[in-house]
Write an enzyme that holds these catalytic residues in place. Structure first.
Site, mmCIF file in Angstrom:
data_model
loop_
_atom_site.group_PDB
_atom_site.id
_atom_site.type_symbol
_atom_site.label_atom_id
_atom_site.label_comp_id
_atom_site.label_asym_id
_atom_site.label_seq_id
_atom_site.Cartn_x
_atom_site.Cartn_y
_atom_site.Cartn_z
ATOM 1 C CG ASP A 36 -42.786 71.695 61.136
ATOM 2 O OD1 ASP A 36 -43.167 72.617 60.380
ATOM 3 O OD2 ASP A 36 -42.954 70.487 60.863
ATOM 4 N N GLY A 37 -44.664 73.965 62.421
ATOM 5 C CA GLY A 37 -46.090 74.011 62.756
ATOM 6 C C GLY A 37 -46.706 75.407 62.753
ATOM 7 C CG HIS A 53 -44.473 81.945 58.904
ATOM 8 N ND1 HIS A 53 -44.049 80.671 59.198
ATOM 9 C CD2 HIS A 53 -45.006 81.873 57.648
ATOM 10 C CE1 HIS A 53 -44.313 79.870 58.163
ATOM 11 N NE2 HIS A 53 -44.895 80.580 57.228
ATOM 12 N NE ARG A 87 -42.823 75.846 53.464
ATOM 13 C CZ ARG A 87 -43.094 75.780 54.753
ATOM 14 N NH1 ARG A 87 -43.604 76.826 55.378
ATOM 15 N NH2 ARG A 87 -42.850 74.681 55.425
ATOM 16 C CG LEU A 147 -26.984 81.228 73.276
ATOM 17 C CD1 LEU A 147 -26.945 79.708 73.381
ATOM 18 C CD2 LEU A 147 -28.381 81.721 73.667
ATOM 19 N NE ARG A 201 -40.428 68.316 62.304
ATOM 20 C CZ ARG A 201 -40.113 68.214 61.028
ATOM 21 N NH1 ARG A 201 -39.089 67.481 60.666
ATOM 22 N NH2 ARG A 201 -40.810 68.847 60.114
ATOM 23 C CB SER A 209 -37.376 68.136 57.703
ATOM 24 O OG SER A 209 -38.638 67.561 57.936
#
Ligand code: IPE
Ligand code: IPE
Ligand code: MG
Length: 257
Positions: A36-37, A53, A87, A147, A201, A209
């Protein structure tokens, strides 16, 4: 220090100091990340949100490489929530385009390192072009085991639970009296993965969220004030060090491992 970390971590750096504190016998097996952010990172620089982004994809690459070298077997990444469709359309379209580009360019990182990609979320409603790239990468990586990345797209924790109920009751052999937590969890999108040990987070928000609601019942939460595009290897190392200081009791009175 692990052989895999040498050359990746500068001698004498903060990262090295952190890496030396890690107990590799007690690594979290599943790390979930709410990335986030991005928007605030861009705003801080007077740039359009989209640039945040874009910058965030570099953090994804570095996180994946660090997790790989640390030997973490499961990583779940919250990239687009079911609520993110609210959005502005331009932002949403750009996000999907960036993901498409990322899959085209970054598939090498997955293919060269035995990384399996899986999507969690309501897959059927993703844009066709994105699904095409995802289908290709998922097919190419499906047998890899070093992974596993669970990429959360059009994901909602409540929706996941409702979908699990639908799947359960639509089975003609469904027997409600035999239903328990293990059986229920086998119908979640994350059926093949252990519950997250650690949830990270970024951007300082103290909320879930709607991410992995069922699965985080006993997850250790670590929040950093850094915005996602500023997240680097040292931040994952710090989160793991902090995680290893926690006493996990799972309702008992003694710490459990
Ligand atoms: C996270 O960054 C990325 C997505 C949710 C897709 P944000 O876009 O939420 O950035 P902020 O929270 O507005 O700063
Ligand atoms: C959570 O971030 C979703 C992702 C990181 C993909 P949001 O920015 O959507 O969360 P809220 O709205 O701040 O809770
Ligand atoms: Mg946000």
């Amino acid at each position: 220090m692990l052989e895999d970390l040498k050359g990746f971590i500068q001698p004498g750096s903060r990262e090295e100091e952190l890496a030396l504190k890690i107990d590799f016998g007690r690594m979290p097996q599943h790390v979930a990340v709410i990335m986030d952010g991005n928007g605030r990172w861009a705003k801080q620089r007077g740039l359009p949100r989209m640039e945040g982004h874009r910058a965030g994809s570099k953090s994804v690459r570095e996180l994946v490489e660090t997790a790989l070298r640390l030997g973490i077997p499961y990583l779940s990444l919250y990239a687009f929530s079911k609520e993110n469709w609210k959005r502005p359309r331009r932002e949403v379209t750009t996000l999907w385009r960036l993901l498409e580009d990322y899959l085209r360019k970054e598939d090498k990182q997955l293919l060269e390192n035995n990384i399996r990609l899986k999507v969690i979320g309501q897959y059927q409603d993703l844009p066709g072009k994105v699904k095409k790239e995802l289908d290709r990468v998922m097919e190419q990586t499906k047998d890899f085991e070093r992974l596993t990345i669970l990429l959360a797209l059009n994901y909602g924790g409540r929706a996941e639970i409702v979908d699990a109920v639908k799947r359960l009751v639509s089975d003609k052999d469904f027997d409600v009296s035999a239903l328990d937590e293990q059986e229920f969890a086998r119908h979640l999108y994350t059926a093949q993965a252990p519950d997250p040990d650690l949830l990270i987070r970024t951007s300082g928000e103290l909320r879930i969220s709607n991410f992995l609601l069922w699965q985080v019942a006993y997850t250790e939460i670590w929040v950093t004030n850094k915005y996602w595009p500023d997240f680097r290897k040292g931040d994952l190392l710090e989160a793991v060090v902090e995680y290893q200081k926690r006493e996990r009791r799972f309702g008992d009175i003694l710490p459990r491992r």
